[in-house]
Design a protein around this motif. Structure first.
Motif, PDB file in Angstrom:
ATOM      1  N   THR A 159     146.401 -71.063  49.967  1.00  0.00           N
ATOM      2  CA  THR A 159     146.175 -70.244  51.150  1.00  0.00           C
ATOM      3  C   THR A 159     146.899 -68.903  51.024  1.00  0.00           C
ATOM      4  N   GLY A 160     146.739 -68.073  52.053  1.00  0.00           N
ATOM      5  CA  GLY A 160     147.446 -66.803  52.073  1.00  0.00           C
ATOM      6  C   GLY A 160     148.949 -66.990  52.056  1.00  0.00           C
ATOM      7  N   HIS A 161     149.435 -68.043  52.701  1.00  0.00           N
ATOM      8  CA  HIS A 161     150.873 -68.334  52.694  1.00  0.00           C
ATOM      9  C   HIS A 161     151.340 -68.729  51.303  1.00  0.00           C
ATOM     10  N   GLN A 162     150.533 -69.502  50.588  1.00  0.00           N
ATOM     11  CA  GLN A 162     150.871 -69.864  49.218  1.00  0.00           C
ATOM     12  C   GLN A 162     150.904 -68.627  48.328  1.00  0.00           C
ATOM     13  N   LEU A 163     149.988 -67.700  48.548  1.00  0.00           N
ATOM     14  CA  LEU A 163     149.992 -66.452  47.785  1.00  0.00           C
ATOM     15  C   LEU A 163     151.299 -65.695  48.021  1.00  0.00           C
ATOM     16  N   SER A 170     144.901 -64.900  40.754  1.00  0.00           N
ATOM     17  CA  SER A 170     144.395 -63.540  40.619  1.00  0.00           C
ATOM     18  C   SER A 170     143.334 -63.227  41.672  1.00  0.00           C
ATOM     19  N   SER A 171     142.397 -64.145  41.852  1.00  0.00           N
ATOM     20  CA  SER A 171     141.314 -63.923  42.824  1.00  0.00           C
ATOM     21  C   SER A 171     141.846 -63.812  44.239  1.00  0.00           C
ATOM     22  N   VAL A 185     142.959 -61.206  49.589  1.00  0.00           N
ATOM     23  CA  VAL A 185     143.748 -61.114  50.822  1.00  0.00           C
ATOM     24  C   VAL A 185     144.069 -59.640  51.108  1.00  0.00           C
ATOM     25  N   PRO A 186     143.692 -59.123  52.265  1.00  0.00           N
ATOM     26  CA  PRO A 186     143.970 -57.711  52.577  1.00  0.00           C
ATOM     27  C   PRO A 186     145.471 -57.435  52.575  1.00  0.00           C
ATOM     28  N   TYR A 187     145.885 -56.399  51.872  1.00  0.00           N
ATOM     29  CA  TYR A 187     147.322 -56.150  51.736  1.00  0.00           C
ATOM     30  C   TYR A 187     147.967 -55.748  53.052  1.00  0.00           C
TER      31      TYR A 187
END
Length: 373
Positions: A37-41, A77-78, A83-85
């Motif tokens: 997820t975004g949190h994992q990223l 990478s993907s 995810v929008p910075y």
């Protein structure tokens, strides 16, 4: 808390998954992933900064040792590119609001100093074709407002490397601080604007700026003072001249070079004005520190989202490390004190002494208590 997951757990306690989810929803980003997820990223990128990973591929091989779930590098990478910075940018400012507190003032000034400057990260132009800089290089900039007392960034703006510093500096201004800026921000009309807006500033002026109708101010010179002149004047030529008179303090730096700064601080001594400008070195130290210790120049991805997600994650890593260090250090006896760089390295290699681990636990207990009250 397991020794191998200390930093990951700390991040999760300060920046929770619901924080990331809420911001992504506000940005209308639908996170369909079940595992990465975004949190994992966020956790991956912050560990990448601390551990100084070389790339997406090398990082996933070290993920397990950081307490992170296994994932293939292509997924990493993907996700970084998708995810929008703006999410990580907002998270950075959420983190700053949670962690930053006023600290003891190092200079006897009525307000804290806000150091404003930028740093440029460059790579070959084929890597970032959307950010062409000079010749065969591509580059992006981080414009930072840095609290000199807490040694923490309080606001950050991102641009391409070709962006001019001055207009961004105006956006980073804050009336609760005294702005301290280098020559790149020394636009004459901006000085008049700051006076009208009641924004205190100390800004270096360029060597070719003319001082018109100078009037020396009374001062008591001391043998140890490096100030040579203290005056008020109009700045610029008739074609482009300030509407108001501004104070100019002229002093020598440690190498004997003449420095001229303009300011609207009339109630401070010339020596205090000179000391305020010298404090600007703090932001240069900060830029050098994050580049040398948080992998900032090593950009993993090539898309705008991947690049700025990585950089804002690195800034968040610095904020957490500095915040933990300062508060834990206050709980550790002086003989066990260590420099910030050693704290970072011991955190990275899971070698912090028991006294520091206990102190960090106290800091986190207090943070959790205050957050829940």
């Amino acid at each position: 808390m397991k020794k191998s997951t200390t930093f990951t757990n700390l991040v999760q306690m300060i920046l929770k998954e619901e924080d990331v989810t809420r911001i992504l929803e506000e940005l209308n980003y639908v996170d369909t992933a079940r595992k990465f997820t975004g949190h994992q990223l966020l956790l991956f990128f912050m560990n990448a900064a601390l551990e100084q990973w070389d790339s997406f591929r090398s990082g996933v091989g070290q993920a397990a040792s950081c307490g992170l779930a296994p994932v293939c590098f292509s997924t990493f990478s993907s996700k970084a590119g998708a995810v929008p910075y703006e999410c990580f940018k907002r998270l950075f400012h959420v983190l700053v609001s949670r962690c930053n507190r006023s600290t003891k003032r190092h200079l006897k000034l009525p307000q804290e100093l806000l150091l404003v400057d930028s740093t440029t990260i460059t790579v070959g132009k084929t890597r970032l074709p959307w950010a062409l800089y000079h010749g065969e290089r591509a580059g992006i900039k981080l414009h930072v407002a840095f609290d000199a007392a807490s040694e923490q960034p309080v606001q950050v703006e991102e641009t391409l490397g070709t962006a001019h510093d001055g207009p961004i500096g105006e956006r980073l201004a804050h009336k609760g601080y005294i702005l301290v800026q280098d020559r790149a921000y020394g636009k004459i009309k901006r000085f008049d604007q700051y006076v009208h807006e009641k924004q205190y500033f100390v800004t270096r002026i360029k060597e070719n700026v003319t001082m018109v109708s100078p009037h020396a101010l009374k001062r008591i010179a001391t043998e140890t003072s490096n100030v040579s002149r203290d005056l008020t004047c109009y700045l610029g030529t008739p074609q482009c001249q300030s509407e108001l008179r501004h104070r100019v303090v002229i002093f020598a730096d440690t190498n004997g070079n003449e420095i001229r700064v303009a300011t609207n601080l009339m109630h401070l001594s010339a020596e205090q004005i000179a000391d305020a400008y010298k404090a600007r070195w703090g932001i240069e130290v900060f830029f050098r520190w994050i580049k040398q210790n948080l992998n900032v120049p090593v950009l993993f991805g090539t898309t705008k989202n991947a690049v700025f997600n990585q950089l804002f994650a690195a800034l968040m890593t610095y904020v957490i490390l500095k915040w933990l260090y300062v508060r834990a250090k206050a709980c550790v006896i002086s003989c066990m004190s260590i420099p910030f760089i050693r704290f970072k390295e011991q955190m990275k290699h899971h070698r912090l002494q028991p006294e520091w681990i206990v102190a960090m636990a106290r800091v986190m207990d207090k943070f959790i208590y205050l957050s829940s009250s």
